[in-house]
Structure formats: C-alpha cells, structure tokens
Enzyme design. Structure first.
Site, short mmCIF file in Angstrom:
data_model
loop_
_atom_site.label_atom_id
_atom_site.label_comp_id
_atom_site.label_asym_id
_atom_site.label_seq_id
_atom_site.Cartn_x
_atom_site.Cartn_y
_atom_site.Cartn_z
N ASP A 550 0.86 -1.18 0.00
CA ASP A 550 0.00 0.00 0.00
C ASP A 550 0.90 1.23 0.00
O ASP A 550 2.11 1.13 0.27
CB ASP A 550 -0.89 -0.04 1.25
N ASP A 1015 -1.41 -0.89 6.01
CA ASP A 1015 -1.71 -0.40 7.35
C ASP A 1015 -3.19 -0.17 7.61
O ASP A 1015 -3.58 0.11 8.73
CB ASP A 1015 -0.97 0.92 7.60
N ASP A 1019 -6.52 -2.81 3.25
CA ASP A 1019 -5.43 -3.71 2.87
C ASP A 1019 -5.62 -5.13 3.40
O ASP A 1019 -4.79 -6.00 3.12
CB ASP A 1019 -4.09 -3.16 3.40
#
Length: 1297
Positions: A550, A1015, A1019
């Site tokens: 990410d 995080d 995700d």
C-alpha cells in the site's frame, strides 16, 4: 415529488445538453462494487480508503435520451448493473435516484467474492456467473421497492424488538443470549475429546496412532506395548498442555470480564450488577473512563446536548475519539426522571461495526437511529461524565464478539515441500517392509520342515517353566508374511519423523522470540516492537520474490499536512508566497484568531490568501474564499477538544488574552489536517453537537445548525453537510474526490473582463491545479457549495427523514437522497495535502530490488500522485519506460495491453518456453528477453542506437478502472505477461478486492512467494491473500495488524526482516528438515541391515527405550538449538550485500537435489554403521545386546558429529547442547544398563573396558563422514556459492563484522 421537471436532468443538474461533456465508455463496476466497505464506512474518510472504490472519471457520464446521470458503482447488495431505459417523467425520477447509467457492456464482469471490509476477518467467496444472473431480477425488484420509502419493517426483515427498561418482555421467548461471553475453546468435559480431535487433523499423528495400535496386537508386539505409545503420547501431551494453558488464560480473562460490574436501572434506581447478568432491554449507566458492557443505544449523556465521546481502541485499534449522540427526544425525558419506556426496532445481530440501522418509538414519536447513536461493547467512555443507554445486543451477539474470529491460517511453502519428501520416505518405508516380508515368506517356505527344530523359530516352547512344550500361535506362511510386513512398519516407524513437527514448532518459537527482541525493528515513534502473529511461516520470509505494498501509511507517514489550496481558480501555498516577511505579515493580519486558538502543529499560512480573507469587499473571489474555509471547518466529523493553555500575556491588550489550546480528534488524518488548516486561516471549529456546530471566524463565533449529514462512502466518494445560517439561509457544503465532484458542478462560462477579453474558467484552472498538486505527490480534494431553495430543502428533508428511518437498504436510500442536493454545485476550490515518505523508504526499496524482489505498489490515490511518490521513493527511476494502461472498456484494455506487449517485445506465456518463463535476469530481476525480442524493442526505444544494447527496464502503471475489465479470465493472462516483464508495477485507484485480485494473479500463475504489506482496513484482503501478510502499526487503526502474520512500525524494517531474519530462518529450517530426515533414516536403515541377518524376524538388537529416546531425547536438543541460533552470515554482511538473499530464490537450503544427496549419504553411513561392527565382532562371543549398546552410542556420536560439521556459528549454548547431548546419551545408557529387569543389563560396563569398543566408534565416525567431508571441501573449493564466498570473506576479515 411536486416538481414537474426531473430533479437530476444532467450530471450538473443543468438541462442544457451543450453543457454535457462527451461520455466515455461506462465503467464496469458491477462485480466489484459490492466488495468494498459500506456506505457508512466513515472511519477512513479521504484517507487511503477513500479510493477503495473504483474510479469514476469526471467524464464518466452517459446520455440516456434527454437526461444525463452520474454513474456509480452499486452498493454491496447489488451484484450486477442492469440496463434500464427511462421513458416518462416517473422513469426520469427513478433514474435520478438510481444515479447510474448502466449499459450492456457491464455484463462482462469479475466476481471477486462478497467481502465486507469492515468485517474481521474478511472472507473471500468466489461466486459464479449463475449467481449473477439470479441476482439481476432480484436487484431490480429491490431497487423498485426501495424507492417507495415505505415502512421498512417487513415480515422478511424480522426486526429485533427491544422494550426499553423491560428485559422480561424483550426476551419473553428466551431467544436472546445473556451478556456472558466466552472466548475459550474448551470446558473441563470437552477438553480431552475436542483437543485430540483437533490434533489428529495432522495425518502424521494418525499414522503413529495406527503404529501404536498395531503394536498392541500380540502377533505384532515388536516393542513393549507401553513404550510404543510413549512418543505419540509425549507429542500429544506437550501440545495439549500448551493448548490447555492458553485456554486456561482465556477462561481466567473471561471470568474477570464477566464479573465486572455496571449500574443498571432496577426499580427506579441504578444499582450495581455483574456484566454477565445484564440482559437486552435493560437500561445501563456508564461513568467516565469505564468500558461499555454491551452494545447500547444512547438515551442520555451528561452533556445536555446529548453528545458523548468514546474510544474504540479495543475494537478497531483506532485511538482517536469518536462522537456519539443521544437523541434529543430521549435526553429531555431522562433528565426529568428515571421513568423510561419505549420500543427500539433494530436489525438482527451482525458483525458490521460501522453500521447500525434501527428506529425508536418514544413517547408517541418515531425517529431513526444510526451508527452515531450506538456505543459498542469494548469501547471506553472518554471526556464525558456519564451516559445512559438501553442494551440492544448482549454477550455473544455483540458486534465485538461477532468479529472475534481468527485469521485464516497459512502453511509455509517449505512445509509443503517437506510433505512431498515425506511421501518419498513413505515409499522407502514400504519398500523396506516389503523386502522384509518377502524375505520372511521365502525363508518360511524354505525352512518349512525344520520350523520345530530351528533355534530362532520353534513352534513349541522349550523351557524349564510351566510353558514347556506349549505351542506358539502359528498362523501359516501367508499370514506370518503379512504380520511380518506390519511388524516391519512398527520397527521402522521413525522413518517418518514425528519429532520433526514439535521440533519445528519449538524452533519457530525461538526464531520469533529473537525477531521480536530485535532492537533494530523497534519503532520509538509509535512505541511498537515487531510482532509475530503467526508461527507457521517464518521460513517463507527468506523466499519472497514479490512485495505488494500500500502507499498511504505504508510508504508514507499518513500524517497529513495542508500544503496547497486552489481558491476560485487561483493557487496559493507555493514557496514563493511564503517568506519571512510574508509570514510576519500573515501573523499580524490573522489577528486575534491566531492568538486565541493554539494548535498542536504549526501551519504556515499563505500571506496573499490571508489578505484576501480579511478584505471587506463582497466580491466573488472573497466570498468563495470565505465559503471555502467554512466548508473545510464544517464539512467533517472532527471533534474539537478545548484545553487551557498555561501561557498568558502580560500586556493589557485585548488581543493578548489567555491563549486557548484546541486539539482535533478525527477518524481520518485528512479531515484533521483540513480542519487545522481552516483554523490557521481564522476559521476555527470550537464546538460540535448532534444539532449544531460553532465556528470561531476571526474572533466572532458563528453558530450553524446542522440539518443533515451525508457521510463519505465509497460509491459517492464525497461528503456533504446541510447547514442553516443565523439569517435562515440554508446551504449544502460538499467536498470529495475530483472524479466524483466535477460531474455534479454547475455549468460555468468563461469570465469576461470589462475589456471584453476572456480571462479564465474556474473549473479548468482548478483542474490544472489538481494535476500540478498531484504531480507534487499531494493528496487532493475538491470543495463546492450551493444555496438551497425552500422547496429544495423541504423535498430533501422529507426524503432524508424517510431514508434515515429505513431499516432496509438505508445506505442506498441515503445516497439517492443526497443526489437531490449534491448537484448544480458552485466550485469553490481544491486542496493539496502532503503525506510525507517514511524514513528509509527509498533505501529499503533499492535494497529489496538488489535482492531480486519486485515491489508493486497498489494504492487508491490518483495516478499522478502515485507516480510522484513512486519517483520520490525510487520505486520508479527516470530511465524506466512507463507503460500506462487507462482503459474505459474491455476492448480498449485489450488493445492497450496488446500494443504494449507488441511494442516492448513481450511474448505470451503460452508461446514461451517453460524454462524461459521462469528464467530471471540475475542482474535486473525482470523477465529474461531473448536477443530477437530485445533487438525489436530497442529499435523503438532507442532510435539510432546499436541493436544489441540492453533494453531499458519497464514500469507498468494501471488504474482500477482498467482492472475491472482486465480481471476477467480472458484478459488476466495478457496482464500477467506484461506485468512480469516489468521491473515495477504501479496500480492506482484500486479497490480492496482488486488488490487481492492482483496478488492472486501472481500466486495462481507462478510458484513465487508473495508478501503484502499495508496499514489500513482496505489492505486486509490483500494481506490475507498473500503468502505472507505484514501489517503496519500506523494511523488507520489496527485492522491490518489484526489480519496480518507479522506486524511492525515502519516500512524500512521490512529490509531487515527479509534480508536478515528471513535469510536466517530459511537457512535454519531448511537444514533442520533435511537433518531430521537424515537422522531418523540412518537409524532405521541400520535396523534394516540387521534384520536381513536375523532371518527377517523383525527382532531388534536395541532396547525399546533406546529406540524411543533416540529422536526424543538423545539427538533433539542440538537440533533445536542450531535451528534457533545458527547463522551462516552476520547481519551486517547480509544488509551490505542484498544479493545474498537470492539464495532463497534458488532454494539453496532445501531442494530435491539436497534431499537425494542426503539420502545417498544416509545409505552410505548406515552401511558403515552396521557392517564395521559386524565384521569386527564377527568371530567374537559378544551378545546381541552388547552390539545394540554399541550401535546406540555410535549412531548418536555419528549424527552429532555430522551436525557439528555443518554448524556455522559456535556459541556457548551451542557447545553445551551439542556435546552435552553426547554426555546425556552416555548417562542414560549407564542408567538403562543398570536396571536388572532389562535384557541389556550391565552390557555397557563390559564394553567400555575394551579398546576395540572405542576404536570401533572412531573408525565408524571417520569412514562414515569421509565422503561428506570430501564432497563439501571439493564443492566449496571449485564451485563455491555466494554464501560460502561471503562467509570466507568474513572469516578472512575482508568485510568488517
């Protein structure tokens, strides 16, 4: 609807068809839209989750007859997008609420499952096309029904009825659970059967259980019946003890939780009551800093306005305070007396913690309840003296308990390979048993007539006891042969190493301890150390080839800072406007506002913009700037928390009164940054209640009534608030992503100055500013507003009340209602927020690239922002050829992929040689390209240069809109071929399930190991799809951490995790498995050679205890210590030379070649082990048990010296474990040989007196290990590996330690 014209006749609510831009191909989102968070997923507004939904360009509108509507993805309840035509005013009205313009192309879709991101843990369900077809008609019926906004308590919905303060009537049918919770797995009664059932899911355990059962049969009793059970019982007991201890801790935690007390309304008074006895319908009072015992609807709070602040860190890990409200209708009654009654109709229990749908009937009134009116079990009350609420969900039905499911377990790649080798060992075992059985049958046939006289196989007992003359039980040659086969399995059982399972668990536990304690992976900023949440896949960290990352919060800090603003077509915030002089001027012009409110973070104001805001003129630009910052301050869910500052001024000036401090708590860092920016420019949000907000505008308090709030959702990708000013004017303030905002703006014309010259168009200027901000790596938002007429407001309010009280499809109805006012907006400007890179990110990515690892970034941000961040973190380099794929249809995506493959000479995987497909260029780590392919593409890339020059690395940039079409089965191979040929892949505007789809694209088509790191909640699906999932303890809560296998505080720690610990763990576990196979096989094959010389009788020269203790005690401790502590290279060397990590890619520590070499070595050593003593003592009178004692000591010495030859790093504990195991073996042998009832009684004392005994041990060890020593020496001298070269250099001090 009283209006005769359509409410939404165009995307801009302008009937003029000339204002409509030419439409692109419609976005195919039907199959993925229902996989994203629900509409009320506001906890990550405008952060990375903002872009979880699929991209909707500002031109994503399609014309249907004379109407144009903004096309959106469907909510998760809709599985397909259907084609609908609108012919009448009623159909136009229907279309205006549907907000979608589907086409026939939308039948091409990817069904990536029905995951709700907010559920923990998400699950991936693959649904077929038949399901989609079934849902077409269903979704149409639902849509038609939902538009009527009828009473939504249909019989099918079966709402839960909660009678306030009447738990008996609430649960008269005893269908609701109590408030007692249980997180433990077992009870005293169920522990043994349930734990054994779980343990025996391992096939190896069933194998050893069958072996032990066979040994209990009299014809097959090779070992003592008790001794044969001991290894299995030992492993079962150790695991059961571990499980039992963990469950006992859960029981203790549950008991402590259930026996906590809370105030419950009983007989008109609040009295203490244990949590476990609280029931649905009871009224509970919670004090400040207390935990919430169950899911409760707020009735009143200590604040007369009904506001309460809660912290949900125990629920979702987010530390920011969140606002909850009690309805004013209930607050007034509760404050008057304690006679509370009413009825709550709510949805059935579910695990969606971000949504709550209910109605309440109270004192003859009926009003809606939403997620903002409920507080969930596990939350804590903060900054509020007390709250009173009614319990709606209790115990196991609370949302916290429904979300307590564990993450899906993963198994390491090496362990799956180990199972393959175990199968080969089973084949060896079967062959040896067959040889013994066949030999037994032939021997019995040959000696058929002498069975009564042979000394080792008599049919009758010959003894002086009472059994003299008694017949043996003889079953005939066929059955005796079969029994011999089964007996051989029992004798050779440790060929399949049962001890390996528990050894691997202990080794992984030790490895995890040292990873957790690694001070180089401790993040002081977040006070978080490395976490190992899964012990099954430590060794996989050493074989990672693809990393899917990410961006926001993972590569960046997710700490937003307001940098740029575009107001009324003019850009502010550039460095040229911020100088020392301008700063002082700005601070002077800001006046009292800046002195009155002090923020935690310093925000540098643009002097020109400050000057504009303080002009007394009423010109359009000044009014736009005023509304711009008013929108930033008002259109959010941020909570202002006032704090008294200790500093005060010594002057008497009014401007120098006590400075008040203010903190902002929000569910999104973006929102906090925008509100703080508005405060820096003089628009300070200082109070928020359920009904109004107060904004300090340059020292003057402005109270605004909040009439309605449409929170951000992933379908609309915007947020709006309806406010009433003190003068009675009603406005709607909107902010959102540019892709969703430009399509709902009012048509603008070019401004003409008095001289007749066309100056500029605000929309075009703002769009150019957005591109500029994105190229700088800033996150952008568009701000707009408009006045509402009385008729518009009345219509919206009526629809809003109906939609907000709906118990069915409330989210969709609220979106449809928002469309009434979110149109024809006046563009005010745009914002640019900086999200800085984390420390060490560029260096980490470069090291990972040198290690042969490809890093792909999957983000929800705009393409320009993602590319800019990619360049700054050195993911993208200037010499890379960027391939951009932005398609709006399946055909266009197919063409773009084909053109790119043709231009750069990328062949299809089907046409490529299998070896070529997996052959990696060692220097660049992208797909090897033949000279023919290279020459054809070089001519295009470097015109005029030599044909043989190396091709430039490729970088693929693709957006989520294209992935909707590409993640179709017939386009996936095209994307795969192109992607693996690229050095970098950057995916923008992707949804959570698209992230999982990209990971699966690599997992399903290659054998390469994948790692996903993120995080945020968006995700989670990607983390769980990858072979290894890593969560970042960041600003977006702990959903990613809770779903991950490993967790850490910073992205830069990934370098050390993989290059150091990953390398060590893979090398250790790979050697551990091979050594265990060797250790057990050499022992079994020694017994096999012995049985061949005992008439295939499966008798053993070793005692039962020696056979059992061999793998459990004699040789296990050194193996565990080496598996935890051994290091082939130092951490400095591994970090200094990342290419050493590629040893894991080449599987140098564990592969089929090493397995077969180990087996050949084992064969040689077993022959030496058996035949040297056999020939030495052939003519002696030594007995069988003395030979057994000799073999026992010798085999332990042999395998221990074998292990010592391979140990790379000797420390004190390694010496103690290795040589201590030899001492322990000797001590155990002396003890066993000193017990009179054992057949080997006193043999060891006779053997140690003989020099032949000691010389035999030395001779066996030397001859057995000589080939291994020679092979290793020659191989290391002539064909050294990178690891061996690096180790030699370390030893010679060429590289510093």
């Amino acid at each position: 609807m009283t209006s005769s014209r359509p409410l939404l006749s165009s995307s801009s609510c302008n009937p003029d068809p000339s204002s409509v831009e030419p439409p692109h191909q419609p976005l195919n989102t039907g199959s993925l839209s229902f996989l994203r968070p629900r509409a009320s997923f506001s906890s990550s507004i405008y952060d990375d989750a903002q872009s979880n939904s699929l991209d909707a360009k500002d031109s994503d509108t399609v014309s249907v007859e004379d109407t144009v509507c903004y096309k959106k993805p469907l909510d998760y309840t809709d599985s397909v997008v259907t084609l609908e035509r609108f012919q009448s005013a009623e159909s136009q009205f229907f279309q205006s609420f549907q907000l979608e313009c589907p086409t026939k192309e939308t039948r091409h879709m990817v069904s990536w499952g029905s995951m709700e991101l907010q559920e923990y843990p998400p699950t991936l369900e693959i649904s077929g096309t038949s399901v989609l077809q079934e849902r077409v008609s269903k979704s149409q019926r639902i849509r038609h029904k939902s538009l009527q906004f009828e009473d939504n308590l249909s019989s099918e919905e079966n709402p839960r009825l909660i009678y306030v303060n009447d738990p008996r009537k609430t649960n008269d049918k005893y269908e609701f659970t109590g408030n007692e919770v249980r997180t433990s797995k077992y009870t005293v009664i169920t522990f043994l059967p349930k734990n054994l059932f779980i343990q025996f899911h391992r096939v190896a355990y069933l194998y050893f259980l069958a072996i032990a059962a066979l040994n209990q049969l009299p014809p097959l009793a090779v070992f003592g019946r008790t001794v044969s059970l001991f290894p299995l019982l030992f492993v079962l007991c150790v695991t059961a003890f571990k499980d039992g201890y963990e469950d006992w801790r859960r029981h203790r935690s549950d008991q402590k939780e259930n026996n906590r007390e809370a105030l419950v309304l009983q007989s008109g008074q609040f009295r203490l009551k244990k949590w476990k006895k609280i029931r649905a319908g009871e009224v509970v009072k919670i004090g400040a800093n207390e935990s919430i015992p169950s899911d409760m609807v707020l009735l009143a709070t200590s604040d007369p306005s009904g506001i309460a602040y809660i912290q949900t860190i125990n629920l979702d890990g987010e530390s920011n305070l969140k606002t909850r409200y009690a309805r004013q209708e209930t607050v007034s009654i509760v404050f008057e007396d304690h006679t509370i009654s009413g009825l709550v109709k709510c949805e059935q229990p579910n695990r969606n913690i971000y949504e709550f749908t209910a109605n309440m009937e109270f004192n003859g009134q009926r009003f809606p309840l939403s997620q903002s009116n409920i507080i969930l079990r596990g939350c804590q009350l903060k900054n509020t003296e007390w709250v009173i609420g009614v319990v709606v969900y209790a115990g196991q039905e609370t949302k916290a308990m429904l979300n307590s499911t564990a993450s899906p377990s993963k198994r390491s790649r090496l362990e799956s390979y180990m199972n393959r080798e175990t199968l080969w060992l089973s084949v060896f075992l079967f062959v040896m048993c067959a040889v013994v059985a066949l030999g037994m049958g032939l021997w019995l046939e040959q000696e058929r007539d002498q069975l009564d006289t042979l000394p080792y196989y008599r049919k009758r007992y010959i003894t002086n006891g009472r059994d003299n003359g008694r017949k043996y039980k003889y079953y005939g040659i066929a059955m005796e042969t079969f029994f011999s086969f089964l007996s051989s399995i029992i004798v050779f059982q440790i060929m399949i190493p049962i001890s390996l399972y528990i050894t691997m668990e202990l080794v992984r536990l030790g490895q995890s301890y040292f990873m957790i304690e690694d001070k180089h992976m401790y993040d002081s900023g977040s006070d978080s150390r490395f976490q190992c949440r899964s012990l099954n896949i430590n060794e996989d960290l050493g074989q990672i080839r693809y990393i899917f990352s990410d961006k926001t919060g993972t590569l960046t800090e997710n700490k937003m800072e307001f940098r740029r603003a575009s107001v009324y077509g003019k850009s502010y915030g550039s460095s040229s406007n911020i100088t020392d002089d301008s700063l002082s001027e700005a601070s002077i012009s800001a006046g009292a506002a800046e002195r009155r409110w002090k923020l935690k973070s310093e925000i540098i104001a643009d002097s020109e913009l400050v000057e504009l805001l303080h002009k007394d003129l009423d010109e359009d630009e000044r009014v736009a700037a005023h509304e711009f910052f008013l929108t930033l301050a008002a259109c959010n869910t941020v909570i202002p928390i006032l704090r008294q500052s200790s500093c005060s001024s010594n002057t008497t000036s009014d401007l120098h009164e006590n400075v008040g401090g203010i903190d902002y708590q929000g569910e999104s860092p973006d929102e906090q940054a925008l509100v703080a920016a508005a405060s820096a420019y003089g628009y300070t949000l200082i109070e928020r209640t359920s009904g109004h907000i107060v904004i300090d505008v340059n020292g003057e308090k402005l109270r605004l009534d909040v009439l309605g709030l449409h929170e951000f959702d992933s379908v609309r990708k915007r947020m709006s608030v309806v406010i009433r000013f003190p003068n009675g004017a009603v406005k709607v303030l909107v902010k959102g992503a540019d892709t969703s905002m430009f399509s709902i703006l009012a048509k603008q014309t070019d401004e003409i100055d008095p001289g007749g010259n066309i100056t500029f168009n605000i929309k075009n200027a703002t769009q150019s500013h957005l591109i500029e901000y994105s190229s700088e790596g800033l996150r952008t938002l568009v701000v707009a507003a408009r006045d509402l007429t009385a008729a518009e407001f009345e219509e919206w309010q009526h629809r809003y009340e109906d939609a907000s009280t709906s118990l069915t499809e409330r989210s969709m109805k609220l979106r449809q209602t928002a469309a009434l006012i979110e149109c024809n907006l006046n563009l005010l400007g745009a914002t640019g927020i900086e999200d800085k890179l984390q420390d060490g990110v560029p260096e980490t990515i470069e090291s990972l690239r040198q290690a042969g690892i490809k890093v792909w970034v999957l983000t929800g941000d705009k393409q320009e922002t993602a590319i800019s961040i990619g360049l700054s973190c050195k993911l993208l380099t200037p010499d890379m050829q960027q391939i951009v794929v932005n398609g709006n249809s399946e055909d266009e995506c197919r063409r773009l992929l084909a053109d790119a493959k043709s231009k750069y000479g990328v062949k299809s995987a089907k046409c490529m040689n299998k070896d070529l497909k997996h052959k990696k260029n060692a220097e660049n780590d992208y797909l090897h390209i033949t000279d023919e392919m290279r020459s054809s593409s070089v001519s295009q890339l470097h015109a005029g240069k030599a044909v043989g020059m190396k091709i430039a690395p490729l970088a693929l940039v693709i957006d989520g809109n294209s992935l909707v079409y590409i993640l179709e089965k017939d386009l996936e191979p095209e994307l795969f071929d192109l992607a693996i040929a690229c050095k970098v892949v950057l995916c923008c505007r992707v949804a959570p399930l698209q992230k999982a789809g990209i990971v699966d694209l690599i997992k399903s088509r290659t054998d390469d190991m994948t790692l996903a790191i993120g995080d945020g909640a968006n995700d989670v699906s990607m983390i769980q799809m990858a072979d290894v999932g890593v969560g970042i303890c960041g600003q977006e809560g702990r959903q990613a951490v809770m779903a991950s296998d490993f967790a850490m505080g910073q992205f830069r720690f990934l370098k050390r995790l993989l290059l150091v610990h990953g390398h060590w763990n893979y090398q250790r576990v790979g050697y551990l498995v091979l050594y265990n196979f060797y250790r057990n096989a050499v022992f079994v094959m020694m017994l096999f050679w012995y049985i061949l010389y005992t008439a295939f009788s499966t008798t053993s020269a070793l005692t039962d205890w020696s056979s059992m203790l061999y793998s459990v005690l004699y040789t296990s401790v050194p193996t565990i210590v080496v598996g935890i502590l051994d290091k082939d290279l130092s951490h400095k060397t591994l970090l200094q030379h990342p290419k050493l990590y590629e040893a894991g890619h080449r599987q140098e520590s564990y592969n089929m070649f090493l397995f077969w070499m180990t087996m050949f070595d084992t064969l040689w050593q077993s022959l030496v082990l058996f035949y040297i003593p056999f020939f030495i003592y052939k003519e002696s009178s030594i007995d069988i048990w003395s030979m057994g004692s000799l073999w026992t000591i010798t085999v332990v010495v042999l395998v221990t010296i074998h292990l010592a030859m391979d140990i790379q790093r000797w420390v004190l504990i390694t010496h103690v474990a290795t040589w201590g195991s030899l001492v322990l073996t000797c001590v155990c042998m002396v003890i066993l040989d000193s017990i009179p009832i054992f057949p080997n009684y006193w043999t060891i004392y006779h053997l140690v007196k003989s020099a032949t005994y000691w010389l035999t041990i030395l001779l066996i060890t030397a001859i057995a290990l000589l080939p291994r020593f020679l092979f290793k020496s020659i191989h290391q001298f002539y064909c050294p590996s990178d690891i061996q070269i690096a180790r030699e250099a370390e030893i010679l001090r060429k590289w510093p330690e």
